[in-house]
Design a protein around this motif. Structure first.
Motif, mmCIF file in Angstrom:
data_model
loop_
_atom_site.group_PDB
_atom_site.id
_atom_site.type_symbol
_atom_site.label_atom_id
_atom_site.label_comp_id
_atom_site.label_asym_id
_atom_site.label_seq_id
_atom_site.Cartn_x
_atom_site.Cartn_y
_atom_site.Cartn_z
ATOM 1 N N ASP A 21 0.822 -1.213 0.000
ATOM 2 C CA ASP A 21 0.000 0.000 0.000
ATOM 3 C C ASP A 21 0.857 1.265 0.000
ATOM 4 O OD1 ASP A 21 0.617 -1.057 2.687
ATOM 5 O OD2 ASP A 21 -0.344 0.772 3.412
ATOM 6 N N LEU A 22 2.168 1.113 0.271
ATOM 7 C CA LEU A 22 3.075 2.263 0.308
ATOM 8 C C LEU A 22 3.886 2.416 -0.980
ATOM 9 C CD1 LEU A 22 4.474 1.854 3.950
ATOM 10 C CD2 LEU A 22 2.650 3.383 3.179
ATOM 11 N N ARG A 23 3.508 1.690 -2.023
ATOM 12 C CA ARG A 23 4.308 1.630 -3.239
ATOM 13 C C ARG A 23 4.571 3.013 -3.847
ATOM 14 N NH1 ARG A 23 2.518 -3.171 -6.611
ATOM 15 N NH2 ARG A 23 3.559 -4.165 -4.838
ATOM 16 N N ASN A 24 3.586 3.868 -3.913
ATOM 17 C CA ASN A 24 3.767 5.209 -4.471
ATOM 18 C C ASN A 24 3.587 6.294 -3.411
ATOM 19 O OD1 ASN A 24 4.126 4.378 -7.276
ATOM 20 N ND2 ASN A 24 1.963 3.781 -7.186
ATOM 21 N N HIS A 25 3.789 5.903 -2.176
ATOM 22 C CA HIS A 25 3.588 6.783 -1.028
ATOM 23 C C HIS A 25 4.954 7.225 -0.494
ATOM 24 C CE1 HIS A 25 0.886 8.234 2.166
ATOM 25 N NE2 HIS A 25 1.894 8.005 2.995
ATOM 26 N N PRO A 26 5.096 8.455 0.032
ATOM 27 C CA PRO A 26 6.376 8.883 0.610
ATOM 28 C C PRO A 26 6.737 8.064 1.859
ATOM 29 C CG PRO A 26 4.667 10.546 0.988
ATOM 30 C CD PRO A 26 4.097 9.549 0.029
ATOM 31 N N VAL A 27 7.969 7.565 1.890
ATOM 32 C CA VAL A 27 8.432 6.710 2.993
ATOM 33 C C VAL A 27 9.821 7.168 3.425
ATOM 34 C CG1 VAL A 27 9.017 4.349 3.699
ATOM 35 C CG2 VAL A 27 7.135 4.735 2.090
ATOM 36 N N CYS A 28 10.061 7.178 4.736
ATOM 37 C CA CYS A 28 11.380 7.492 5.282
ATOM 38 C C CYS A 28 11.770 6.435 6.308
ATOM 39 C CB CYS A 28 11.396 8.861 5.964
ATOM 40 S SG CYS A 28 11.219 10.259 4.849
ATOM 41 N N VAL A 29 13.032 6.035 6.300
ATOM 42 C CA VAL A 29 13.568 5.110 7.299
ATOM 43 C C VAL A 29 14.587 5.872 8.131
ATOM 44 C CG1 VAL A 29 14.827 2.965 7.702
ATOM 45 C CG2 VAL A 29 13.190 3.120 5.811
ATOM 46 N N LEU A 30 14.525 5.681 9.452
ATOM 47 C CA LEU A 30 15.336 6.467 10.375
ATOM 48 C C LEU A 30 16.586 5.725 10.844
ATOM 49 C CD1 LEU A 30 12.404 7.831 12.579
ATOM 50 C CD2 LEU A 30 13.443 8.896 10.568
ATOM 51 N N SER A 31 17.530 6.485 11.369
ATOM 52 C CA SER A 31 18.774 5.930 11.908
ATOM 53 C C SER A 31 18.527 5.371 13.305
ATOM 54 C CB SER A 31 19.843 7.024 11.968
ATOM 55 O OG SER A 31 19.410 8.079 12.826
ATOM 56 N N ASN A 32 19.596 4.941 13.974
ATOM 57 C CA ASN A 32 19.485 4.431 15.336
ATOM 58 C C ASN A 32 18.850 5.481 16.251
ATOM 59 O OD1 ASN A 32 20.754 1.957 14.761
ATOM 60 N ND2 ASN A 32 22.766 2.903 14.915
ATOM 61 N N ASN A 33 18.027 4.990 17.183
ATOM 62 C CA ASN A 33 17.298 5.859 18.114
ATOM 63 C C ASN A 33 16.339 6.809 17.404
ATOM 64 O OD1 ASN A 33 18.038 5.148 20.827
ATOM 65 N ND2 ASN A 33 20.102 5.889 20.368
ATOM 66 N N ASP A 34 15.938 6.447 16.193
ATOM 67 C CA ASP A 34 14.968 7.235 15.438
ATOM 68 C C ASP A 34 15.402 8.689 15.295
ATOM 69 O OD1 ASP A 34 13.479 4.951 15.304
ATOM 70 O OD2 ASP A 34 12.126 5.491 16.944
ATOM 71 N N GLY A 35 16.711 8.874 15.036
ATOM 72 C CA GLY A 35 17.243 10.238 14.991
ATOM 73 C C GLY A 35 17.085 10.930 13.661
ATOM 74 N N CYS A 36 17.736 10.419 12.617
ATOM 75 C CA CYS A 36 17.769 11.095 11.320
ATOM 76 C C CYS A 36 17.291 10.178 10.197
ATOM 77 C CB CYS A 36 19.194 11.563 11.003
ATOM 78 S SG CYS A 36 19.915 12.638 12.250
ATOM 79 N N VAL A 37 16.940 10.782 9.083
ATOM 80 C CA VAL A 37 16.516 10.028 7.900
ATOM 81 C C VAL A 37 17.756 9.440 7.222
ATOM 82 C CG1 VAL A 37 15.434 10.176 5.628
ATOM 83 C CG2 VAL A 37 14.480 11.461 7.552
ATOM 84 N N VAL A 38 17.781 8.119 7.043
ATOM 85 C CA VAL A 38 18.920 7.469 6.377
ATOM 86 C C VAL A 38 18.546 6.903 5.011
ATOM 87 C CG1 VAL A 38 20.168 6.929 8.488
ATOM 88 C CG2 VAL A 38 18.478 5.294 7.622
ATOM 89 N N SER A 39 17.263 6.711 4.772
ATOM 90 C CA SER A 39 16.795 6.228 3.481
ATOM 91 C C SER A 39 15.421 6.825 3.222
ATOM 92 C CB SER A 39 16.727 4.698 3.465
ATOM 93 O OG SER A 39 16.295 4.211 2.203
#
Length: 420
Positions: A21-39
């Motif tokens: 369901d997220l195929r064309n939806h904006p997605v962000c993956v965070l670094s350790n401790n949910d700090g920064c966007v890494v992907s």
């Protein structure tokens, strides 16, 4: 010729694999401790989000656009990576797995006319069998293959495979390729190069070799030669790390030594496994602990201690024993620790072990076999399926914060993907 197989937005693609369901939806993956966007996905980039930005700075954008946020799930990503790499190694000869989402293929034994069709079939196979989209660059050197993969990812017209196989294509590709994005250049080198008026990879190739040698290190010279189409980089040597550091910031501060011991044991075990994976041993172990440098309640405390090992080793139990000794020397009661870590250095190949007649361990061969069995089990059944007692805890106060973590679909029977 070489090919670089590069998984597109790998962490995001792994999350989307179980969330179509997220195929064309904006997605962000965070670094350790949910700090920064890494992907982040292409859709998230369009919204102005950049890699490395802290989550709190984009909170309004996330809420307004209903961006899907995930904590890093490295266990899931490594499992999917193994499947991708298995397809690559089964399809082609002379494969060098460079990272969790990249692999180089030596194509020198293939006919030139076969290269693009073969790589396109490989990309289709990975997408069909695993569900991960990839981009593939083909070129005379590994650095140029990275450049080609960039264009394969950027322009759909290449149909997942971009090939730089003549001088005209090389010049055209380098003329619009930012010097800061060249593999092996780095931020500091790129700043220095731009000060000399070098803004693109092509500008760099127009400099004389003696000029590059005068202003840069051997890595700069190698990058310059690679961009000229002269192979100089051995990724096997690059992957054999000279030091291995495993550390994490804690989700909450830790004051007791037992919790610190658990974290140090966990990081030591991870470092030892990395050592064995590259068929190496370490001769030096270092441990460090520190408090929160932003805390106003107490003075920042950071200390590290090292030990030269009597015999070079990659044995997990032995390294944990030494790490705990160092931690005991470092620990100060009453301080609130925010981070700990382990560094293994003095790394040499397994074949370079210098024996010690006063070695207290008399069964190194059996212990080596034990570590190999444990690594095989953890590879098949999931990270830490088998672990040492020093790593076990019912209250892991030192673990990182993962408020948005997806289930371990591949390794936890209680979190298997459900189809309704």
């Amino acid at each position: 010729m070489y090919a670089l197989v590069d998984c597109n937005h790998f962490f995001v693609s792994c999350e989307r694999l179980f969330r179509p369901d997220l195929r064309n939806h904006p997605v962000c993956v965070l670094s350790n401790n949910d700090g920064c966007v890494v992907s982040l996905s292409h859709e998230a980039k369009i919204l102005g989000i950049k890699r490395g930005v802290p989550l709190f700075q984009i909170a309004d954008i996330v809420k307004k656009n209903n961006i899907a946020i995930f904590s890093s799930n490295y266990l899931l990503y490594s499992g999917i990576s193994e499947r991708v790499m298995k397809i690559i190694t089964d399809t082609a000869k002379n494969v060098d797995v460079y990272s969790i989402d990249e692999a180089f293929i030596d194509l020198r034994n293939y006919e030139k006319k076969e290269l693009v069709p073969l790589m396109r079939l490989l990309a289709e196979k990975i997408k069909k069998w695993v569900g991960i989209p990839v981009s593939i660059g083909v070129a005379p050197t590994k650095t140029l293959a990275k450049v080609a993969a960039h264009y394969a990812k950027k322009y759909k017209g290449y149909k997942q495979v971009c090939c730089i196989d003549d001088e005209q294509k090389r010049v055209k590709a380098l003329s619009t390729f930012d010097i800061a994005d060249v593999w092996g250049i780095g931020r500091q080198f790129s700043k220095k190069l731009t000060s000399f008026g070098v803004n693109t990879a092509y500008d760099f190739t127009q400099k004389k070799e003696f000029w590059v040698q005068k202003h840069f290190t051997i890595m700069g010279v190698r990058a310059w030669k690679e961009l000229q189409g002269i192979p100089t980089i051995n990724t096997t040597e690059i992957n054999r790390k000279q030091s291995i550091c495993t550390s994490r910031s804690f989700g909450a501060t830790v004051t007791d030594i037992e919790s610190l011991k658990e974290s140090i044991a966990h990081f030591t075990a991870m470092s030892a496994q990395k050592l064995r994976k590259q068929n190496s041993i370490a001769n030096i172990i270092s441990v460090f602990i520190l408090t929160d440098r932003f805390s106003k309640q107490e003075e920042h405390y950071y200390h590290t201690r090292s030990m030269a090992l009597p015999v070079g080793t990659n044995d997990t139990a032995e390294l944990i024993l030494y790490a705990h000794q160092l931690l005991t020397e470092l620990y100060k009661r009453g301080k609130a620790y925010k981070k700990s870590g382990v560094i293994l250095s003095g790394i040499v190949p397994n074949s370079s072990v210098q024996q010690n007649m006063f070695d207290n361990l008399k069964n190194r061969e059996k212990r080596s076999l034990l570590n190999k069995v444990v690594d095989n089990i953890n590879s098949k059944s999931g990270l830490n399926s088998v672990k040492y007692a020093a790593q076990i805890s019912t209250d892991k106060k030192w673990t990182t914060k993962t408020s948005f973590k997806s289930p371990d679909y591949l390794t936890n029977i209680n979190e298997l993907f459900e189809v309704h």
